[in-house]
Design a protein around this motif. Structure first.
Motif: not given
Length: 216
Positions: A14-15, A18-19, A168, A171, A191-192
Protein backbone atom coordinates in the motif's frame (compact mmCIF):
# COMPACT_ATOMS: atom_id res chain seq x y z
CA UNK A 1 7.43 5.66 -14.85
CA UNK A 2 4.78 3.02 -15.55
CA UNK A 3 4.79 0.43 -12.75
CA UNK A 4 3.03 -2.81 -11.91
CA UNK A 5 2.87 -3.49 -8.17
CA UNK A 6 2.24 -6.96 -6.76
CA UNK A 7 1.18 -7.39 -3.13
CA UNK A 8 -0.45 -3.97 -3.30
CA UNK A 9 -2.81 -4.57 -0.36
CA UNK A 10 -0.10 -5.46 2.17
CA UNK A 11 1.53 -3.00 4.56
CA UNK A 12 4.50 -2.34 2.30
CA UNK A 13 2.53 -2.67 -0.93
CA UNK A 14 0.00 0.00 0.00
CA UNK A 15 2.88 2.36 0.78
CA UNK A 16 4.50 1.57 -2.58
CA UNK A 17 1.27 2.45 -4.40
CA UNK A 18 0.74 5.63 -2.39
CA UNK A 19 4.30 6.88 -2.75
CA UNK A 20 4.47 5.97 -6.44
CA UNK A 21 1.34 7.98 -7.19
CA UNK A 22 2.63 10.92 -5.16
CA UNK A 23 5.85 10.79 -7.19
CA UNK A 24 3.91 10.99 -10.45
CA UNK A 25 4.18 7.36 -11.58
CA UNK A 26 1.43 5.41 -13.32
CA UNK A 27 0.53 2.37 -11.23
CA UNK A 28 -1.19 -0.92 -11.98
CA UNK A 29 -1.94 -2.43 -8.56
CA UNK A 30 -2.43 -6.20 -8.72
CA UNK A 31 -4.69 -7.45 -5.93
CA UNK A 32 -6.88 -10.39 -4.97
CA UNK A 33 -9.33 -8.27 -2.94
CA UNK A 34 -9.69 -4.67 -4.16
CA UNK A 35 -11.57 -3.72 -0.99
CA UNK A 36 -8.30 -4.05 0.94
CA UNK A 37 -6.52 -1.43 -1.18
CA UNK A 38 -7.16 1.61 1.00
CA UNK A 39 -5.75 4.09 -1.51
CA UNK A 40 -8.06 6.78 -2.87
CA UNK A 41 -9.13 6.53 -6.49
CA UNK A 42 -6.58 8.22 -8.71
CA UNK A 43 -6.31 9.02 -12.40
CA UNK A 44 -2.95 7.25 -12.63
CA UNK A 45 -4.05 4.15 -10.69
CA UNK A 46 -5.42 1.00 -12.27
CA UNK A 47 -6.54 -1.87 -10.02
CA UNK A 48 -6.33 -5.35 -11.51
CA UNK A 49 -7.82 -8.37 -9.72
CA UNK A 50 -5.85 -11.60 -10.14
CA UNK A 51 -6.72 -14.59 -7.96
CA UNK A 52 -3.86 -16.83 -9.12
CA UNK A 53 -0.45 -15.18 -9.38
CA UNK A 54 1.02 -18.32 -10.91
CA UNK A 55 -1.15 -17.83 -14.01
CA UNK A 56 1.39 -16.36 -16.45
CA UNK A 57 -1.18 -15.74 -19.17
CA UNK A 58 -3.17 -13.55 -16.77
CA UNK A 59 -0.05 -11.58 -15.77
CA UNK A 60 1.36 -10.73 -19.20
CA UNK A 61 -1.33 -8.14 -20.11
CA UNK A 62 -0.72 -6.39 -16.77
CA UNK A 63 2.97 -6.07 -17.59
CA UNK A 64 2.82 -5.10 -21.24
CA UNK A 65 4.01 -1.52 -21.69
CA UNK A 66 5.27 -1.27 -18.11
CA UNK A 67 8.76 -0.01 -17.32
CA UNK A 68 9.26 -1.79 -14.01
CA UNK A 69 7.71 -4.20 -11.53
CA UNK A 70 7.64 -3.96 -7.74
CA UNK A 71 6.84 -7.01 -5.63
CA UNK A 72 5.79 -6.64 -2.00
CA UNK A 73 4.56 -10.24 -1.87
CA UNK A 74 5.14 -12.43 1.14
CA UNK A 75 3.36 -14.80 3.48
CA UNK A 76 1.65 -13.18 6.46
CA UNK A 77 2.47 -16.06 8.80
CA UNK A 78 4.61 -19.15 9.10
CA UNK A 79 1.49 -21.32 8.83
CA UNK A 80 0.45 -19.67 5.57
CA UNK A 81 3.94 -20.07 4.12
CA UNK A 82 3.93 -23.74 5.07
CA UNK A 83 0.50 -24.51 3.65
CA UNK A 84 0.42 -22.14 0.68
CA UNK A 85 3.76 -20.50 -0.21
CA UNK A 86 3.21 -17.08 -1.72
CA UNK A 87 6.36 -15.29 -2.87
CA UNK A 88 8.29 -18.18 -4.41
CA UNK A 89 5.61 -19.57 -6.74
CA UNK A 90 4.38 -16.09 -7.69
CA UNK A 91 7.79 -14.69 -8.55
CA UNK A 92 8.63 -17.69 -10.73
CA UNK A 93 5.59 -16.82 -12.82
CA UNK A 94 6.09 -13.06 -12.61
CA UNK A 95 9.66 -13.07 -13.95
CA UNK A 96 8.61 -15.37 -16.76
CA UNK A 97 5.67 -13.11 -17.60
CA UNK A 98 8.01 -10.10 -17.49
CA UNK A 99 10.22 -11.75 -20.09
CA UNK A 100 7.22 -12.38 -22.34
CA UNK A 101 6.04 -8.78 -21.89
CA UNK A 102 9.49 -7.26 -22.45
CA UNK A 103 9.84 -5.74 -18.97
CA UNK A 104 13.25 -6.07 -17.36
CA UNK A 105 13.40 -3.97 -14.15
CA UNK A 106 12.30 -5.59 -10.91
CA UNK A 107 12.46 -4.65 -7.23
CA UNK A 108 11.24 -7.13 -4.63
CA UNK A 109 11.08 -7.16 -0.86
CA UNK A 110 12.62 -10.08 1.03
CA UNK A 111 13.96 -10.20 4.62
CA UNK A 112 17.19 -9.58 6.52
CA UNK A 113 17.57 -13.16 7.84
CA UNK A 114 18.22 -14.36 4.28
CA UNK A 115 21.51 -12.47 4.16
CA UNK A 116 24.65 -14.49 4.95
CA UNK A 117 26.04 -13.74 8.42
CA UNK A 118 29.02 -11.42 8.66
CA UNK A 119 31.14 -10.17 11.59
CA UNK A 120 29.49 -6.76 11.15
CA UNK A 121 26.19 -8.26 12.35
CA UNK A 122 27.62 -8.55 15.86
CA UNK A 123 27.82 -11.62 18.07
CA UNK A 124 24.34 -11.17 19.59
CA UNK A 125 22.65 -11.10 16.18
CA UNK A 126 24.73 -13.91 14.68
CA UNK A 127 24.49 -16.28 17.64
CA UNK A 128 20.99 -15.59 18.99
CA UNK A 129 18.69 -13.25 17.05
CA UNK A 130 19.11 -14.44 13.46
CA UNK A 131 19.21 -18.19 14.24
CA UNK A 132 16.08 -17.80 16.39
CA UNK A 133 14.22 -15.93 13.66
CA UNK A 134 15.26 -18.48 11.04
CA UNK A 135 13.91 -21.28 13.22
CA UNK A 136 10.64 -19.64 14.29
CA UNK A 137 9.80 -18.33 10.80
CA UNK A 138 11.54 -21.04 8.80
CA UNK A 139 8.65 -21.52 6.35
CA UNK A 140 8.33 -17.80 5.65
CA UNK A 141 12.04 -17.58 4.92
CA UNK A 142 12.02 -20.79 2.89
CA UNK A 143 9.36 -19.21 0.67
CA UNK A 144 11.43 -16.03 0.32
CA UNK A 145 14.55 -18.07 -0.46
CA UNK A 146 12.72 -19.76 -3.34
CA UNK A 147 11.66 -16.30 -4.49
CA UNK A 148 15.21 -14.94 -4.39
CA UNK A 149 16.51 -17.96 -6.30
CA UNK A 150 13.89 -17.50 -9.01
CA UNK A 151 14.70 -13.80 -9.29
CA UNK A 152 18.47 -14.32 -9.43
CA UNK A 153 18.07 -16.96 -12.15
CA UNK A 154 15.91 -14.67 -14.30
CA UNK A 155 16.97 -12.29 -17.06
CA UNK A 156 15.58 -9.31 -15.17
CA UNK A 157 17.60 -6.37 -13.88
CA UNK A 158 16.61 -7.17 -10.32
CA UNK A 159 17.14 -5.69 -6.89
CA UNK A 160 16.08 -7.44 -3.69
CA UNK A 161 15.45 -5.35 -0.58
CA UNK A 162 16.10 -7.11 2.75
CA UNK A 163 14.62 -5.23 5.73
CA UNK A 164 14.68 -6.29 9.40
CA UNK A 165 11.57 -6.06 11.63
CA UNK A 166 8.89 -3.88 10.06
CA UNK A 167 7.10 -1.12 11.93
CA UNK A 168 4.06 1.01 11.12
CA UNK A 169 5.82 4.33 11.35
CA UNK A 170 5.91 7.36 9.03
CA UNK A 171 8.29 7.71 6.12
CA UNK A 172 11.64 9.25 7.01
CA UNK A 173 13.96 8.54 4.08
CA UNK A 174 16.74 8.46 6.67
CA UNK A 175 17.59 4.77 6.58
CA UNK A 176 20.92 3.04 6.01
CA UNK A 177 21.79 0.66 3.19
CA UNK A 178 24.30 -2.17 2.77
CA UNK A 179 25.01 -3.97 -0.49
CA UNK A 180 24.73 -7.77 -0.32
CA UNK A 181 24.74 -7.63 3.48
CA UNK A 182 22.64 -6.56 6.43
CA UNK A 183 23.03 -3.11 7.93
CA UNK A 184 25.28 -3.42 11.02
CA UNK A 185 23.13 -3.08 14.13
CA UNK A 186 20.01 -2.62 12.03
CA UNK A 187 17.01 -3.97 13.90
CA UNK A 188 13.92 -2.14 12.58
CA UNK A 189 12.60 -0.02 9.73
CA UNK A 190 9.22 1.44 8.83
CA UNK A 191 7.13 -0.08 6.07
CA UNK A 192 7.01 3.37 4.49
CA UNK A 193 10.81 3.45 4.25
CA UNK A 194 10.87 -0.05 2.75
CA UNK A 195 8.49 1.21 0.08
CA UNK A 196 10.79 4.17 -0.50
CA UNK A 197 13.76 1.83 -0.92
CA UNK A 198 11.90 -0.34 -3.42
CA UNK A 199 10.95 2.65 -5.55
CA UNK A 200 14.33 4.36 -5.25
CA UNK A 201 16.25 1.34 -6.51
CA UNK A 202 14.28 1.31 -9.76
CA UNK A 203 16.19 4.37 -10.96
CA UNK A 204 19.52 3.32 -9.42
CA UNK A 205 21.36 0.99 -11.83
CA UNK A 206 24.12 0.37 -9.26
CA UNK A 207 21.67 -1.80 -7.27
CA UNK A 208 20.91 -4.11 -10.19
CA UNK A 209 21.86 -7.70 -9.42
CA UNK A 210 22.22 -7.04 -5.70
CA UNK A 211 20.41 -7.66 -2.43
CA UNK A 212 20.29 -4.44 -0.43
CA UNK A 213 20.04 -4.53 3.34
CA UNK A 214 18.19 -1.56 4.81
CA UNK A 215 17.52 -0.41 8.38
CA UNK A 216 17.15 2.77 10.40
Amino acid sequence: MKLTVFGATGGVGREVVRQALEAGHEVTAVVRDPARLDVLAHGRLRVAVVRDLTDEDALVPLLAGREAVVSALGATSNKQARLTPVAGPALRSIVSAMDRAGVSRLAAVSAAPLAPPTPADGVFARVLVLPLLRRVLRDVYADLAVMETAIAASDTRWTVIRPPRLLNRPWTGAYRRAVDANVPGGRVISRADVADALLTTLSDPSTSGHAIGIAT
